[in-house]
Scaffold this motif. Structure first.
Motif, PDB file in Angstrom:
ATOM      1  N   CYS A  36       2.819  81.746  57.982  1.00  0.00           N
ATOM      2  CA  CYS A  36       3.844  81.087  57.177  1.00  0.00           C
ATOM      3  C   CYS A  36       5.041  80.762  58.062  1.00  0.00           C
ATOM      4  O   CYS A  36       5.382  81.534  58.970  1.00  0.00           O
ATOM      5  N   VAL A  80       9.114  79.644  57.676  1.00  0.00           N
ATOM      6  CA  VAL A  80      10.246  79.451  56.759  1.00  0.00           C
ATOM      7  C   VAL A  80      11.349  78.742  57.528  1.00  0.00           C
ATOM      8  O   VAL A  80      11.734  79.181  58.628  1.00  0.00           O
ATOM      9  N   ARG A 106      14.998  79.231  61.457  1.00  0.00           N
ATOM     10  CA  ARG A 106      13.548  79.091  61.289  1.00  0.00           C
ATOM     11  C   ARG A 106      12.885  80.353  61.790  1.00  0.00           C
ATOM     12  O   ARG A 106      13.320  80.900  62.820  1.00  0.00           O
ATOM     13  N   PHE A 118       5.698  77.409  48.511  1.00  0.00           N
ATOM     14  CA  PHE A 118       5.215  77.719  49.859  1.00  0.00           C
ATOM     15  C   PHE A 118       4.005  76.802  50.085  1.00  0.00           C
ATOM     16  O   PHE A 118       2.861  77.147  49.792  1.00  0.00           O
ATOM     17  N   ALA A 166       7.685  76.923  53.866  1.00  0.00           N
ATOM     18  CA  ALA A 166       8.707  76.971  52.805  1.00  0.00           C
ATOM     19  C   ALA A 166      10.042  76.599  53.399  1.00  0.00           C
ATOM     20  O   ALA A 166      10.359  76.977  54.541  1.00  0.00           O
ATOM     21  N   ASN A 167      10.819  75.866  52.623  1.00  0.00           N
ATOM     22  CA  ASN A 167      12.180  75.551  53.060  1.00  0.00           C
ATOM     23  C   ASN A 167      13.158  76.168  52.065  1.00  0.00           C
ATOM     24  O   ASN A 167      12.960  76.100  50.850  1.00  0.00           O
TER      25      ASN A 167
END
Lengths: 288, 288
Positions: A128, A130, A184, A258, A279-280
């Motif tokens: 993942c 982010v 990030r 996500f 995901a932001n």
């Protein structure tokens, strides 16, 4: 000198009358009145009073350097969320990111990490990424903001719950935003999980037929000069228990998609295996 | 899924709706409402909420097998006395002896002793004889009633507070009344004393400019078949702090004269040095 069921309250409030700090005096007066009202309302037997003393004592004994059972109790009674909500009202600005509970697992300092680093030190679980920005309410990016993140692993445990199994600092990172206010990090998708059920609070949930689960989330504390810090979560949109969080902490505005990404080039760019989830989460801070 | 400052309370009460035990459900619903009212009343900052969590945690950690800091907290907030008063109202009968707080020092079993025995195992302090009868509300003596007594020594300390200095069981005794419902024991006149000030509750008293003293007293629990037991004290009439007991436990009916007696023959009869002090405390129990 005798006092009765009603005169007890002003007598105790009066005993705090000489408290030098006016705020402490106000808090203790209010505590006395509400606590006595509670006692008059339920009229506990001596055995029930003893049970309450025993419960509080066990809750204290269950609290250690890496576990905070009283925060957990505050959480499951909705008190943590109520306090958060009141404080957000006081500091709320148009469009600022909603806050939510701190939770009991922010007990250790997060290790400082660089833009793009992994906070996951194990490598199992769904990869993942982010991303996000920290901005002021007028949209101005905030370079040099600090973003503290912590999360459970893909099995639903924080590092401090598994000191032998997880490396220290797993799932945690302290990031500084770049020149455009961006942060990030790489991680694994956190799992929904039960709050610890092996202590007095777990006993309470069990005795009241409440489930102990929290929907999957990542914790954030974001702070920048000249702004109100925010303590919050990002919730994983497809997680179970979003509608019945054991600690009442979900806010719609904090639920994020996500997104599944199957793109080897992008995965390579982020330094994660393909496919991955992305995901932001932009964090908007109110000026202080 | 979001809740606000008001909807938080019904949401948490609703979470307890499936509690199988109706009394536990009632207690937790009331606790939630009063606790949330308290929070809405004082609107704590996050720092104040953290301070409260820390205070409760330290109070738990200060509680051990021989020290009960949560009972002490309940005592100084008048909660113990309020609970006692409510329970006495429920079981009150005409002329039954008033109850008062248990206090935090009834943590060990009192040693069984015979009629007339000494509970003082040290021998310093002013010699004292305590006599009395346990009777039913109609005046019928109650043979075979159990009378559990415990007290501080002449320096104001209980045995459990000074494990190295006082012999175990000093100041404690479990007596059975004789055929006429009588009990009698030898002791020393207890001193007024500060409740323990080296823990979180002592810190609270200090921060609020409250003195920690309790007037001199001897604790009693009397129990007899077919009757409501009573937890009470006898207070020494000439003690300081009768008007400002740190735990709000004084009732006029429980204050007794500890008469000075200078009579070698009576002293010899009781087995104490002359002169001595003599107190009588009859305990009247309500039928159950």
């Amino acid at each position: 000198m005798d006092f009765n069921e009603l005169s007890a309250t002003p007598a105790v409030v009066e005993s705090f009358a000489r408290t030098p700090d006016p705020r402490l005096r106000e808090i203790l007066g209010s505590l006395t009145r509400h606590l006595h009202d509670f006692v008059r309302d339920i009229e506990p037997t001596m055995e029930e009073w003893e049970a309450a003393i025993g419960f509080l004592t066990r809750t204290g004994h269950a609290s250690t350097d890496t576990r905070q059972e009283f925060i957990l109790l505050s959480d499951v009674l909705g008190v943590s969320m109520l306090v958060e909500t009141i404080n957000q009202r006081k500091s709320a600005g148009e469009g600022a990111t909603d806050s939510t509970v701190l939770g009991p697992f922010h007990m250790v300092d997060s290790p400082e990490r660089e833009f793009g680093d992994a906070i996951d030190l194990i490598g199992s679980g769904e990869p993942c990424v982010v991303t996000g920005r920290v901005v002021s309410v007028d949209g101005t990016p905030l370079p040099g903001a600090m973003v503290d993140v912590w999360q459970a692993d893909d099995q639903g445990f924080y590092d401090v719950q598994q000191p032998g199994e997880q490396p220290q600092g797993n799932g945690r990172g302290l990031f500084e935003t770049d020149g455009e206010g961006r942060f990030r990090f790489r991680t694994v998708v956190p799992a929904h999980y039960p709050i610890p059920t092996d202590g007095p609070v777990g006993g309470l949930l069990n005795a009241t037929d409440r489930h102990p689960y929290r929907p999957a989330h990542i914790h954030f504390i974001a702070a920048a000069e000249g702004h109100q810090p925010v303590t919050t979560h990002v919730f994983v949109q497809d997680s179970p228990y979003l509608e019945s969080d054991a600690v009442f902490a979900v806010k719609k505005s904090l639920v994020q998609e996500f997104t599944e990404v199957d793109d080897p080039a992008r995965a390579a760019g982020y330094g994660v295996a393909n496919p991955f989830r992305l995901a932001n989460f932009d964090i908007v801070l109110q000026r202080s």
